[in-house]
Design an enzyme around this catalytic site. Structure first.
Site, PDB file in Angstrom:
ATOM      1  N   HIS A  94       3.088   9.537  -6.327  1.00 61.41           N
ATOM      2  CA  HIS A  94       3.620   8.681  -5.252  1.00 61.41           C
ATOM      3  C   HIS A  94       4.831   9.365  -4.633  1.00 61.41           C
ATOM      4  O   HIS A  94       5.554  10.103  -5.305  1.00 61.41           O
ATOM      5  CB  HIS A  94       4.028   7.312  -5.816  1.00 61.41           C
ATOM      6  CG  HIS A  94       4.089   6.221  -4.782  1.00 61.41           C
ATOM      7  ND1 HIS A  94       5.089   6.152  -3.837  1.00 61.41           N
ATOM      8  CD2 HIS A  94       3.271   5.160  -4.545  1.00 61.41           C
ATOM      9  CE1 HIS A  94       4.887   5.094  -3.065  1.00 61.41           C
ATOM     10  NE2 HIS A  94       3.787   4.477  -3.473  1.00 61.41           N
ATOM     11  N   GLY A  95       5.063   9.117  -3.360  1.00 60.34           N
ATOM     12  CA  GLY A  95       6.280   9.579  -2.721  1.00 60.34           C
ATOM     13  C   GLY A  95       7.483   8.863  -3.291  1.00 60.34           C
ATOM     14  O   GLY A  95       7.373   7.731  -3.792  1.00 60.34           O
ATOM     15  N   ASP A  96       8.659   9.490  -3.218  1.00 62.35           N
ATOM     16  CA  ASP A  96       9.842   8.897  -3.841  1.00 62.35           C
ATOM     17  C   ASP A  96      10.546   7.872  -2.949  1.00 62.35           C
ATOM     18  O   ASP A  96      11.649   7.419  -3.264  1.00 62.35           O
ATOM     19  CB  ASP A  96      10.833   9.994  -4.263  1.00 62.35           C
ATOM     20  CG  ASP A  96      11.375  10.788  -3.077  1.00 62.35           C
ATOM     21  OD1 ASP A  96      11.019  10.472  -1.919  1.00 62.35           O
ATOM     22  OD2 ASP A  96      12.160  11.723  -3.311  1.00 62.35           O
ATOM     23  N   ASP A  97       9.901   7.473  -1.869  1.00 56.38           N
ATOM     24  CA  ASP A  97      10.521   6.512  -0.942  1.00 56.38           C
ATOM     25  C   ASP A  97      10.430   5.076  -1.431  1.00 56.38           C
ATOM     26  O   ASP A  97      10.917   4.162  -0.767  1.00 56.38           O
ATOM     27  CB  ASP A  97       9.857   6.606   0.440  1.00 56.38           C
ATOM     28  CG  ASP A  97       8.353   6.401   0.390  1.00 56.38           C
ATOM     29  OD1 ASP A  97       7.725   6.973  -0.516  1.00 56.38           O
ATOM     30  OD2 ASP A  97       7.818   5.692   1.246  1.00 56.38           O
ATOM     31  N   PRO A 128       9.808  13.341   5.767  1.00 52.52           N
ATOM     32  CA  PRO A 128      10.604  12.724   6.840  1.00 52.52           C
ATOM     33  C   PRO A 128       9.837  12.688   8.156  1.00 52.52           C
ATOM     34  O   PRO A 128       8.898  13.460   8.374  1.00 52.52           O
ATOM     35  CB  PRO A 128      11.831  13.632   6.946  1.00 52.52           C
ATOM     36  CG  PRO A 128      11.363  14.963   6.449  1.00 52.52           C
ATOM     37  CD  PRO A 128      10.346  14.657   5.384  1.00 52.52           C
ATOM     38  N   GLY A 129      10.251  11.776   9.009  1.00 53.40           N
ATOM     39  CA  GLY A 129       9.681  11.712  10.358  1.00 53.40           C
ATOM     40  C   GLY A 129       8.537  10.752  10.504  1.00 53.40           C
ATOM     41  O   GLY A 129       8.061  10.490  11.600  1.00 53.40           O
ATOM     42  N   ASP A 209       2.383 -32.739  31.376  1.00 51.87           N
ATOM     43  CA  ASP A 209       1.368 -32.320  30.414  1.00 51.87           C
ATOM     44  C   ASP A 209       0.198 -33.307  30.431  1.00 51.87           C
ATOM     45  O   ASP A 209      -0.027 -34.062  29.488  1.00 51.87           O
ATOM     46  CB  ASP A 209       1.992 -32.245  29.021  1.00 51.87           C
ATOM     47  CG  ASP A 209       1.020 -31.736  27.967  1.00 51.87           C
ATOM     48  OD1 ASP A 209       0.096 -30.977  28.323  1.00 51.87           O
ATOM     49  OD2 ASP A 209       1.182 -32.117  26.783  1.00 51.87           O
TER      50      ASP A 209
END
Length: 437
Positions: A94-97, A128-129, A209
């Protein structure tokens, strides 16, 4: 299955947008063994983030064909812990984010599950990005088609316990419904779609109405919302008119990608339901309303379009029992859902109806409009049996006092300086509109 695989590597994916960060995670996974992708289902995602642009089947096809992916299995929960216990991978990549924010608890659950099965967490630096907001902006830039928008309400109903709808009466209010979101400890909270209210359409045009604004005029206004949004729209069809006219309403709405129409079982000159029995509220004969439902269902072209019947029994002073009897008849006539309305603040009558209705009809969607009984949360309404909650007129009601306040301030001071603090800066309001230079 996973128990017999050597060095099984588990990776969780949503798979809606495949970007370099995802490829990087998969490549890292292949260095450790055979990659199994736990592909999140719509329901796993929907409680925490936006429902994916692509269906699960479409995402499955895409992810299955990524180089290095050996197997794709459904992940039915936001957390991958259950799948870790089921497939017993040697590694979770997994990504560390996910170390902070609303994903931190998911990480903790994954680590605990890995400890149980003797697995190991491999975290790689976040690419990133690429952000969730950037992905969502890209989805909005892609836009939608009438067919995709039409289908999206049923998809949301299938994925979420409660679908959250807010009134929109203009392009700018539609943009707010489309883009507004907040980040909570559980994820991203947002509106799932929009309500095209006959009340707010009428009032915004300075008319009462009473169905004084016809379908053609309302569609002209609705096009302003359709052009700048992608989310599903539910149309307030009032009584639907006579069956012959309702047929054309259904075809017009369906052709334009509207997901559903709600029609009420009243007759005669329309009186807003929140007036209750202080004005004459005459219910349509059951057989007559059932014929209108049948005519509408015969007229629609797709399976996805929904005709929802709005019960006015409680508004007209009748019993919950009478409302339930009408609901049974409307379901036999082919209605796709039931909306029960009340002006009572206690909510007791609504709760009784929902509880009794749900016991008999476990799969028919219930729509609630808690304008008067607004102390109840969406979770509480869901416990009663609600599937869709509509905030039916709040955008227009909020705008009127704000405009009066600004106009009064200008009159008092004979200039607009004092009103500046009550208004958005010109630059900021211009940037609300997409593609503004």
């Amino acid at each position: 299955m996973g128990e017999d695989m050597a060095d099984l590597v588990y990776i969780t994916l949503k798979g809606d947008v495949i970007h370099p960060g995802i490829i990087n995670v998969i490549q890292e996974g292949t260095r450790h063994g055979d990659v199994m992708i736990g592909l999140m289902t719509d329901s796993a995602i929907a409680m925490h983030e936006h429902i994916p642009y692509l269906s699960y089947e479409q995402r499955f096809d895409v992810v299955s064909n990524i180089k290095g992916v050996k197997e794709v299995v459904p992940q039915n929960e936001w957390s991958c812990a259950d799948n870790i216990r089921r497939y017993r991978p040697r590694y979770l990549v997994h990504g560390d984010d996910w170390k902070e924010g609303y994903m931190a608890s998911v990480r903790d659950e994954a680590i605990a599950a890995l400890d149980e099965v003797g697995g190991e967490l491999v975290e790689i630096p976040y690419t990133p990005g690429v952000t969730a907001s950037a992905v969502n902006e890209a989805k909005r830039a892609i836009g939608t088609t009438p067919d995709m928008r039409l289908r999206s309400l049923r998809r949301a109903l299938a994925a979420k316990p409660v679908v959250r709808i807010i009134e929109a009466h203009s392009g700018i209010s539609g943009l707010i419904a489309e883009t507004l979101e907040i980040v909570t400890e559980d994820g991203i909270r947002y509106f799932d779609g929009m309500w095209s209210s006959s009340l707010t359409d009428s009032v915004s045009k300075g008319k009462p109405d009473i169905e004084a604004v016809d379908l053609t005029t309302r569609m002209s206004n609705l096009n302003n919302i359709l052009e700048c949004t992608t989310k599903p729209i539910i149309y307030d069809g009032d009584t639907g008119g006579i069956p012959e006219h309702f047929v054309f309403m259904v075809r017009t709405l369906e052709r334009n990608g509207i997901s559903a129409v709600i029609i009420e079982d009243k007759m005669g000159l329309k009186q807003n339901s929140l007036f209750g029995t202080s004005v004459k509220q005459e219910l349509a004969p059951v057989a007559e309303f059932c014929e209108k439902i049948k005519a509408g269902k015969r007229a629609q072209v797709t399976e996805e379009f929904m005709i929802i019947s709005r019960l006015e029994s409680l508004i007209a002073g009748h019993s919950v029992e009478e409302a339930l009897e009408r609901a049974d008849a409307y379901i036999l006539a082919g209605t796709d859902g039931i909306m029960i309305h009340s002006k009572e603040k206690s909510g007791d009558d609504i709760k009784e109806f929902c509880t009794r209705f749900r016991a008999k009809h476990p799969d028919v969607p219930i729509v609630l409009v808690p304008t008067t009984y607004n102390r109840f949360t969406e979770e509480e309404l869901c416990e009663w049996g609600a599937n869709i909650v509509i905030y039916a007129n709040h955008m227009l009601r909020a705008s009127y006092p704000a405009m009066v306040d600004v106009a009064t301030t200008i009159l008092k001071n004979k200039r607009s300086l004092e009103a500046d603090s009550k208004c958005m800066p010109i630059k900021e309001i211009l940037t609300i509109i997409p593609n503004t230079p």
